[in-house]
Design a protein around this motif. Structure first.
Motif, short mmCIF file in Angstrom:
data_model
loop_
_atom_site.label_atom_id
_atom_site.label_comp_id
_atom_site.label_asym_id
_atom_site.label_seq_id
_atom_site.Cartn_x
_atom_site.Cartn_y
_atom_site.Cartn_z
N VAL A 93 0.98 -1.15 0.17
CA VAL A 93 -0.01 -0.06 0.06
C VAL A 93 0.89 1.31 0.03
O VAL A 93 0.75 2.08 -0.88
CB VAL A 93 -0.90 0.00 1.17
N PHE A 94 1.90 1.03 0.75
CA PHE A 94 2.87 2.47 0.93
C PHE A 94 3.37 2.73 -0.41
O PHE A 94 3.70 3.90 -0.78
CB PHE A 94 3.84 2.18 2.15
N LEU A 97 0.94 3.80 -3.14
CA LEU A 97 0.01 5.13 -2.97
C LEU A 97 0.16 6.07 -3.76
O LEU A 97 -0.42 6.85 -4.26
CB LEU A 97 -0.02 5.48 -1.45
N ILE A 100 -1.52 6.39 -7.14
CA ILE A 100 -2.93 6.78 -7.64
C ILE A 100 -2.90 8.08 -7.38
O ILE A 100 -4.14 8.62 -7.55
CB ILE A 100 -3.60 6.04 -6.71
N LEU A 101 -1.91 9.02 -7.04
CA LEU A 101 -2.09 10.33 -6.73
C LEU A 101 -2.01 11.14 -8.21
O LEU A 101 -1.44 10.83 -9.10
CB LEU A 101 -0.89 10.91 -6.07
#
Length: 278
Positions: A93-94, A97, A100-101
């Motif tokens: 996830v880290f 992340l 997806i920004l």
């Protein structure tokens, strides 16, 4: 059954590509028809210094991003795949992340991090340069920093592809290698690397196509400066088309970029396929 796909393909892809090629042989503005000028637009490009600068900068950016991005993704995947359960999911996830920004958020984050006055990244830059540097306004630092932002932003996608590839390698191979006394390096060279090669080829090809079309990060971080040191082909298309209303010339530049992407991608695919066959 295939009619919906064909209709969408023709309307969304085939017709715009045809129109791009057709406009490149005219002096048309951005909106509207123009007169046929043959190869005049392409001849003009051959005399335009900014065009060759853009080609060079685009190639430089590709060198700075494609292979490093792929190797970093593979290295991270080799480490993350060793984790188990919720810890592996949390780490994934880290890493994913940033991907997806929106690009506007990513560039704003790095403007803060690398700000000459208060950016925390300046502490590391000072160790190399001896002083704080306005990295996006320095011809030497600008393109490498844009490449750094791009690798940080897009590497999560590569990581997921490599994780999927590594999970498809049967663990029996590693167990048999361990029984034969193989070290981790030998297991990587003889098992992991050959079996992960198709995924590596896919990542390299996708990265090559994506990075040849660089525009967003350049536009938001440097606007092509300083002194055109980060000016790339798509920015030249934007300048000629939307800035100067030269639709025909912008189309000619887009055709050149299209040809570069096709030729380089096919050559890379063939080289990777030959390497994989060995």
């Amino acid at each position: 059954m295939i009619a919906p796909f064909l209709i969408i393909y023709v309307v969304v892809f085939a017709y715009p590509v045809y129109k791009m090629f057709a406009l490149s042989f005219t002096d048309a503005p951005l909106i509207g028809e123009g007169k046929w000028v043959g190869l005049a637009n392409y001849a003009k490009l051959m005399t335009q210094k900014l065009f060759f600068t853009s080609v060079w900068n685009t190639g430089y950016f590709v060198v700075l991003t494609v292979i490093p991005n792929t190797l970093i993704g593979l290295g991270l995947a080799l480490m993350v795949v060793r984790l188990k359960g919720w810890l592996q999911s949390l780490v994934l996830v880290f890493f994913f992340l940033p991907y997806i920004l929106p690009v506007s958020v990513v560039t704003q984050i790095w403007k803060w991090v690398l700000d000459q006055q208060f950016g925390i990244g300046q502490n590391l830059i000072e160790r190399f340069a001896g002083h704080h540097v306005s990295v996006f306004h320095d011809p030497t630092w600008a393109m490498p920093m844009v490449a750094l932002v791009t690798v940080w932003w897009t590497n999560g996608f590569n990581l997921l592809l490599f994780i999927a590839g590594l999970r498809n390698i049967p663990q029996d191979y590693y167990e048999a290698a361990a029984l034969d006394g193989a070290t981790r390096l030998q297991a990587f060279r003889r098992i992991t690397w050959p079996l992960i090669w198709p995924v590596t080829g896919l990542v390299l090809t996708l990265q090559l196509i994506l990075q040849l079309k660089i525009f967003d990060q350049i536009y938001l971080l440097t606007q092509g400066g300083p002194f055109n040191s980060t000016y790339v082909l798509l920015q030249l298309v934007y300048r000629e088309g939307f800035g100067l209303n030269h639709g025909g010339l912008a189309s000619a530049i887009a055709v050149v970029l299209f040809a570069i992407i096709v030729v380089v991608s096919v050559l890379q695919y063939q080289l990777l396929r030959v390497r994989g066959a060995r």
